[in-house]
Enzyme design. Structure first.
Site, PDB file in Angstrom:
ATOM      1  N   GLU A  92       0.831  -1.199   0.000  1.00  0.00           N
ATOM      2  CA  GLU A  92       0.000   0.000   0.000  1.00  0.00           C
ATOM      3  C   GLU A  92       0.871   1.257   0.000  1.00  0.00           C
ATOM      4  OE1 GLU A  92      -4.003  -1.506   2.251  1.00  0.00           O
ATOM      5  OE2 GLU A  92      -2.426  -0.740   3.529  1.00  0.00           O
ATOM      6  N   CYS A 105       3.441   8.504   0.972  1.00  0.00           N
ATOM      7  CA  CYS A 105       4.090   7.581   1.899  1.00  0.00           C
ATOM      8  C   CYS A 105       4.195   6.237   1.187  1.00  0.00           C
ATOM      9  CB  CYS A 105       3.237   7.486   3.153  1.00  0.00           C
ATOM     10  SG  CYS A 105       3.835   6.258   4.312  1.00  0.00           S
ATOM     11  N   CYS A 112       6.675  -6.909   7.354  1.00  0.00           N
ATOM     12  CA  CYS A 112       7.774  -6.391   8.157  1.00  0.00           C
ATOM     13  C   CYS A 112       8.049  -7.378   9.276  1.00  0.00           C
ATOM     14  CB  CYS A 112       7.392  -5.027   8.746  1.00  0.00           C
ATOM     15  SG  CYS A 112       8.700  -4.291   9.744  1.00  0.00           S
ATOM     16  N   CYS A 116       6.555  -4.387  15.866  1.00  0.00           N
ATOM     17  CA  CYS A 116       6.075  -3.339  16.775  1.00  0.00           C
ATOM     18  C   CYS A 116       4.607  -3.606  17.119  1.00  0.00           C
ATOM     19  CB  CYS A 116       6.218  -1.958  16.138  1.00  0.00           C
ATOM     20  SG  CYS A 116       7.908  -1.601  15.627  1.00  0.00           S
ATOM     21  N   CYS A 119       1.407  -1.811  15.379  1.00  0.00           N
ATOM     22  CA  CYS A 119       1.470  -1.671  13.930  1.00  0.00           C
ATOM     23  C   CYS A 119       0.849  -2.866  13.209  1.00  0.00           C
ATOM     24  CB  CYS A 119       2.939  -1.510  13.534  1.00  0.00           C
ATOM     25  SG  CYS A 119       3.174  -1.473  11.772  1.00  0.00           S
ATOM     26  N   CYS A 333      -0.824   6.232  10.033  1.00  0.00           N
ATOM     27  CA  CYS A 333       0.367   5.532  10.469  1.00  0.00           C
ATOM     28  C   CYS A 333       0.049   4.247  11.225  1.00  0.00           C
ATOM     29  CB  CYS A 333       1.141   6.432  11.422  1.00  0.00           C
ATOM     30  SG  CYS A 333       2.138   7.560  10.528  1.00  0.00           S
TER      31      CYS A 333
END
Ligand code: SF4
Length: 349
Positions: A92, A105, A112, A116, A119, A333
């Site tokens: 995305e 962005c 990933c 975290c 996230c 975010c």
């Protein structure tokens, strides 16, 4: 496997073409077609001979992303794109319109592995890093789609940029190339959760970009609870890398701080954050954490966020509260994810 024509930087393209017996000016023409005119195929390179175009098509692949989906926020015109990569994976990218220009962005990896807790991008783990061409194409596809120029780039989407180091550095060199889109390094922000050796190495690249550190907690103990990377590198080691970056590049670093209710939003947190920002000359971006269903974390209320900002400002720290763009389309975010692939893998689609 064929080499990707779009992945070649100018020098690499020049040497590939010279091996084919082509004159150096051809490299400038082809580079400009790919990285300035943003054409989708060698077919469209109309000042190149048909013979050479055919040869390029035969001998090289040419990365173009397919736009699978585009959602536009009703709140602020933020657009979230879901792009399909040549191997079928999806990532995305988010386009935001600010007074000072258009920011995009981009993602740097499929998934990933940093884990975290706040996230969504990490929920399915890491599949692979993106090539520089796949990162360039996120910008190019959005420019083609909207017909307007991208002014600022943040590498803050899916993935940890420093975990895909070589391709991210190559992307930055190519997007800032004056023979291509020529976006100033000063308009590029690279965000990292804190891979210390890579940050120090990145400083040595002497790119004039902004480095944003996802700090999110001010003691090692608290940071370890929400960011597994903190088990590997202490805040002290991270701050040493921040200093190396500042001293080598002259560019101030910013701290990203996701405010999570009951986790990192106390007065003591504010004091310690102010101390770190002061000693390392950093700006602070406060981000009230965005909801990710699976994580069960929430942001403090608005009054508390403003109080936290006020505590920092009283200590002389420049702190901004990030405007939440595209929240209704999960474009903010920590909300980006490999949605399509996660659904595919779980067999629900
Ligand atoms: S915040 Fe960044 S580094 Fe952390 S899991 Fe999400 S994408 Fe990875």
């Amino acid at each position: 496997m064929k080499k990707d024509l779009k992945e070649l930087n100018f020098e690499e393209l020049k040497s590939e073409l010279s091996l084919m017996g082509e004159k150096p000016f051809r490299a400038a023409q082809i580079f400009s077609w790919m990285h300035k005119s943003l054409v989708c195929s060698a077919n469209d390179m109309t000042n190149i001979s048909l013979k050479l175009r055919e040869k390029l098509k035969e001998e090289y692949s040419y990365t173009v992303l397919e736009q699978e989906e585009k959602q536009v926020s009703k709140l602020d015109d933020t657009a979230k794109y879901l792009f399909r990569l040549p191997d079928g994976n999806c990532v995305e990218s988010v386009r935001m319109v600010y007074k000072h220009g258009v920011s995009v962005c981009i993602s740097s990896q499929v998934g990933c592995r940093m884990g975290c807790k706040f996230c969504a991008s990490t929920l399915g783990g890491l599949v692979r890093g993106l090539s520089a061409a796949e990162m360039l194409e996120q910008i190019y596809s959005i420019e083609r789609d909207t017909g307007s120029r991208v002014d600022n780039i943040v590498i803050m989407g899916i993935g940890e940029p420093m975990d895909n180091y070589n391709e991210v550095v190559k992307f930055i060199r190519m997007i800032t190339d004056e023979r291509g889109l020529n976006i100033s390094g000063r308009n590029i922000t690279v965000s990292s959760c804190g891979l210390v050796p890579e940050i120090k190495r990145f400083a040595g690249e002497k790119l004039q970009v902004t480095l944003a550190i996802s700090l999110h907690a001010v003691t090692d103990e608290k940071r370890r609870k929400i960011m597994p990377v903190a088990n590997k590198y202490s805040i002290e080691e991270l701050m040493e890398a921040v200093d190396v970056f500042f001293e080598t590049t002259g560019r101030r670093v910013s701290f990203e701080y996701a405010l999570i209710a009951g986790v990192n939003d106390t007065e003591d947190d504010a004091k310690a954050l102010a101390g770190l920002a002061f000693s390392h000359k950093c700006h602070v971006n406060l981000i009230p954490v965005n909801p990710v269903t699976e994580r069960g974390l929430s942001a403090p209320d608005r009054t508390h966020v403003l109080k936290f900002q006020n505590m920092l400002e009283k200590k002389g720290i420049n702190a901004t509260i990030r405007r939440e763009m595209g929240r209704d389309i999960d474009g903010a975010c920590g909300q980006l994810r490999r949605k399509r692939n996660i659904v595919d893998n779980s067999g629900e689609a």
